[in-house]
Design a protein around this motif. Sequence first.
Motif, short mmCIF file in Angstrom:
data_model
loop_
_atom_site.label_atom_id
_atom_site.label_comp_id
_atom_site.label_asym_id
_atom_site.label_seq_id
_atom_site.Cartn_x
_atom_site.Cartn_y
_atom_site.Cartn_z
N CYS A 124 6.16 3.96 19.37
CA CYS A 124 6.50 2.61 18.91
C CYS A 124 5.52 2.17 17.84
N ALA A 125 4.23 2.52 18.04
CA ALA A 125 3.22 2.12 17.07
C ALA A 125 3.49 2.80 15.74
N GLY A 126 3.82 4.09 15.81
CA GLY A 126 4.01 4.87 14.59
C GLY A 126 5.12 4.35 13.71
N VAL A 127 6.08 3.65 14.33
CA VAL A 127 7.20 3.10 13.56
C VAL A 127 6.68 2.21 12.44
N PHE A 128 5.69 1.38 12.75
CA PHE A 128 5.32 0.31 11.81
C PHE A 128 4.64 0.81 10.53
N PRO A 129 3.61 1.65 10.65
CA PRO A 129 3.03 2.14 9.39
C PRO A 129 4.05 2.93 8.58
N ALA A 130 4.95 3.62 9.29
CA ALA A 130 5.93 4.41 8.55
C ALA A 130 6.88 3.51 7.77
N ILE A 131 7.38 2.46 8.40
CA ILE A 131 8.41 1.66 7.70
C ILE A 131 7.82 0.65 6.75
N HIS A 132 6.53 0.33 6.90
CA HIS A 132 6.01 -0.76 6.07
C HIS A 132 5.78 -0.30 4.63
N VAL A 133 5.84 1.02 4.40
CA VAL A 133 5.51 1.50 3.06
C VAL A 133 6.56 1.11 2.03
N ARG A 135 9.15 2.39 0.52
CA ARG A 135 9.99 3.54 0.20
C ARG A 135 9.70 4.66 1.20
N ILE A 136 10.40 4.58 2.32
CA ILE A 136 10.06 5.48 3.43
C ILE A 136 10.38 6.93 3.09
N TRP A 137 11.29 7.13 2.10
CA TRP A 137 11.68 8.50 1.78
C TRP A 137 10.56 9.28 1.08
N VAL A 138 9.50 8.58 0.69
CA VAL A 138 8.36 9.31 0.13
C VAL A 138 7.13 9.16 1.02
N ILE A 139 7.38 8.98 2.33
CA ILE A 139 6.26 8.78 3.26
C ILE A 139 5.31 9.97 3.26
N TYR A 140 5.83 11.14 2.87
CA TYR A 140 4.94 12.32 2.88
C TYR A 140 3.82 12.20 1.86
N TRP A 141 3.89 11.20 0.99
CA TRP A 141 2.78 10.99 0.05
C TRP A 141 1.47 10.61 0.75
N VAL A 142 1.58 10.16 1.99
CA VAL A 142 0.33 9.84 2.69
C VAL A 142 -0.45 11.11 3.03
N VAL A 145 -0.55 16.34 -0.12
CA VAL A 145 0.34 17.42 -0.52
C VAL A 145 0.15 17.64 -2.03
N PRO A 146 -0.11 18.88 -2.47
CA PRO A 146 -0.24 19.11 -3.90
C PRO A 146 1.05 18.73 -4.62
N ASN A 147 0.93 18.06 -5.75
CA ASN A 147 2.13 17.65 -6.48
C ASN A 147 1.82 17.49 -7.96
N GLN A 148 2.89 17.49 -8.78
CA GLN A 148 2.69 17.50 -10.22
C GLN A 148 2.38 16.11 -10.78
N MET A 149 2.42 15.06 -9.91
CA MET A 149 2.15 13.71 -10.41
C MET A 149 0.67 13.37 -10.34
N LEU A 160 -5.86 5.88 5.58
CA LEU A 160 -5.52 7.30 5.56
C LEU A 160 -6.09 7.99 6.79
N TRP A 161 -7.32 7.61 7.17
CA TRP A 161 -7.90 8.21 8.38
C TRP A 161 -6.99 7.94 9.57
N ASP A 162 -6.36 6.77 9.55
CA ASP A 162 -5.41 6.41 10.61
C ASP A 162 -4.29 7.42 10.71
N VAL A 163 -3.77 7.83 9.56
CA VAL A 163 -2.66 8.78 9.55
C VAL A 163 -3.07 10.03 10.31
N PHE A 164 -4.28 10.53 10.00
CA PHE A 164 -4.74 11.75 10.67
C PHE A 164 -5.09 11.48 12.13
#
Lengths: 475, 404
Positions: A124-133, A135-142, A145-149, A160-164
């Motif tokens: 239930c807790a995890g729902v909130f940080p995930a949806i508050h961003v 644009r949830i479809w790019v949640i993996y940006w937290v 992940v290596p990327n070209q941007m 971020l420490w929270d995520v881990f």
Amino acid sequence: MSKYEYIPEPALVKGNHDFASITKLVTDVNLRPTPKNWYLAMLPANALLGLLLVSIGYLIWEGTGIWGLNNPVGWGWAIINFVWWVGIGHAGTLISAILFLFRQDWRTAINRFAEAMTIFAVMCAGVFPAIHVGRIWVIYWVFPVPNQMAMWPNFNSPLLWDVFAVSTYFTVSLLFWYVGLVPDLATLRDKATDKIRKVAYGLFALGWTGSSRAWWNYEKAYMILAGLATPLVLSVHTIVSFDFAVSMIPGWHTTIFPPYFVAGAIFSGFAMVLTLMIVARKIYGMKDIMTDDHMEKMNIIIMVTGSMVGFAYMMEFFIAWYSGVEYEKAIFMLRATGPYAWAYWIMMFCNVISPQVFWFKKLRRSVGFTFFISIVVNIGMWFERFVITVTSLSTDYLPSSWDYYSPTAWDVLTYVGTFGLFFTMFLLFLRFLPMIAIAEVKLVMPQGDPHNYDDETQEYHLHVEEVPQPKAVKA
Amino acid sequence: MSHKPTITDSLQFPADSKIPRVLLIVGAVGLLATAIGFATDLEQSLYSYLVSFVFFTGIGLASVFMVMFHHITKSKWGVVVRRIPETFGGNLKWWSLAFLPILGGMTVLYHHWTDPTLFDPSSANFDYIVAKKESYLNVPFFIIRQVIYFAIWGYVGHKLYKASVELEKTGDWGITTLMRKISAPAIPLFGLSIAFASFDWLMSLDPHWFSTMFGVYFFAISFQSFWAIMILMVFFLQSRGLLKNTIGQVHIYDLGAWLFAFTVFYAYIAFSQFLLIYYANLPEETLWFYERLEGSWKYIAYGLLLFRFVLPFLTLLNREQKHRKNVLRFVAIVVVIMHYLEIYWIAMPMLSEHGINFSWIDLTSFFGLGGIFFWMFFKKFQQNSMIPENDPKLDACLEKTYHQ
């Protein structure tokens, strides 16, 4: 005769139980046909879950503008609910891991139950940080992940420490819970009469035979996971407290936050375990295992952690004055007397005053009263996070931008919806998994104690403690 | 059927032991030398005395805390070693006299807030920040607070010691109920009084600085070193041939596990306090750490990280190490030394801003106060059995065995 009465240790399992009757009591819940009342309970739980999905769907469609966030309060119900749910989860790990390391045998009655609660609360807790961003479809940006941007998460941020921390905590809690379940799943496999159950439970029992080698490995694994879960549970709420405390916002930046948040988390978690336990043990007839003595011990923990939270409130208030920093002083005065004074006093009453009633033995053994206080405490802990988050932001450094924050209907509906997720999961757990750690409870019964067996004949004799007569001694 | 465990050791600390007398001599000589220090360099002596006083008082306070926790949790693990902290706690009422030199010299030691010109707006010395704290930081209220602290500590320590001796003499198990009745309300009182005492003794040396965590921090450092002292006490008794069979491997393991646990707790509290202040970098808070990471003070700061956390943590992480005598003795000694240095590092930069400046008075006050502290301990320890006999949990404690 003594002036004081000696109180012997109460038996952990009440009633005239042996191993077989305990197994039957717990596994029957899973093996008998689904009762009608279970469906009746599932109905509102599913309705609320649906509400959650609708709220999230609309949020993704429309954006976080549907919430009450605005300048200056940019953090509102989402983080409050996140911290509240994560905090509730902490009791499960405390009971299953920390009390295990402290060899507290009474934990066996409630650990399975509390751990399940932990996992669902963290969901239930995890729902909130995930949806508050937004644009949830790019949640993996937290994640890094290596990327070209050339986008990279900010490793200096406790968010971020929270995520881990939360994801590690969830993983380890789940593993710990599952490892503990294996022997009981094997019991269910052996007791099941129909094919589907046999296969399903058998699959997850991992071929458990109950051999002494299996037990030896099991106990090693259990110990290691308990050792890992202990620092993890502390780290999670510590980092949650860092979300606030590393900032320079008055009322957030205070060094006592880490242990104070951990104490508060355990406080609210125990209250939630009690709320659920009192209902579940009545419905499922588990009063012999989850006894009033367990309730009393838990109430004492609620009193202790509630007082620790009260200690932290006092320290904050005193140091805010002692620091001589105008902003610190102002924010604490505003909390107690300002626009959110109502929330502050609800928090004070629920968290500091209400648990003090458990100084009285009569009250901590009263089921109805405990149930009432357990709910009061969770209301109080929700308001604690509300007070911390909202008061400090709504009256920040610039009085010209002060504003009163109110949630919208969507804030409320999303929060209420998480109860749907929680209770749906919990009902599934009650129905399909043994709610009590059968193997562990057997170990703390008198039949599980080798002292109660005769050395030669191996016959069972219950060893009874004799209280000696006091000697008269000249002063 | 269970067999009642038998105790083969003598439970009486030898009445003809020379140890108390040696300690008394060390204490008396140390205090006399410190008295010379007081006559020659008053400020240095007060600081040195304060550091040692806080060191030993912290051990006494942690002792009472441990006894109270042991009672209210109805524990059995520590019954065989419980008489040691009970004795430390029972002495706190007399130990309060050791605070008198600090009270006498408080206008020198705490001159950063006792100097009346600080509060006078017309004076060049006027300190705007300290002036706001006058209603807390003033001499009469400071003295009143100390009386309250020592009254609580002395009374509770005495009561718990007395109850334990009474239980031993009468075998009246009902006294365990009394012990819990004393301990339960005393724990919150101890929590508050220790926090405020740490503000008074150490935090107010620099009256500009503040940290809400400081009370918890003081509790954490004192408790970690308490376990180290307990381990060293047990080893000392056993090296004299005392309680060799009564305090077994499993009990030593438990003490090692506690030392490990409080090593982690200490690191958690100390690091959280540091990180939050460092991260926000607010001038009113961060200066305190800045001064303590400057000059040779930084060696102590990094030494704390290495020898108060990393070394004990890595050494005791493995289960087997938690009962190995040589390992435990080494770690315990390191922790005790680091505890002294930590208090030194908290207090002394106010006297010697740019770096460590050890004085001979540091040594004399440490040995003076230490000699008296342990002399009092052994005097009291001689009076009764070294373990609380007749305790309802004693047999269970003796029966415990260490599992490989």
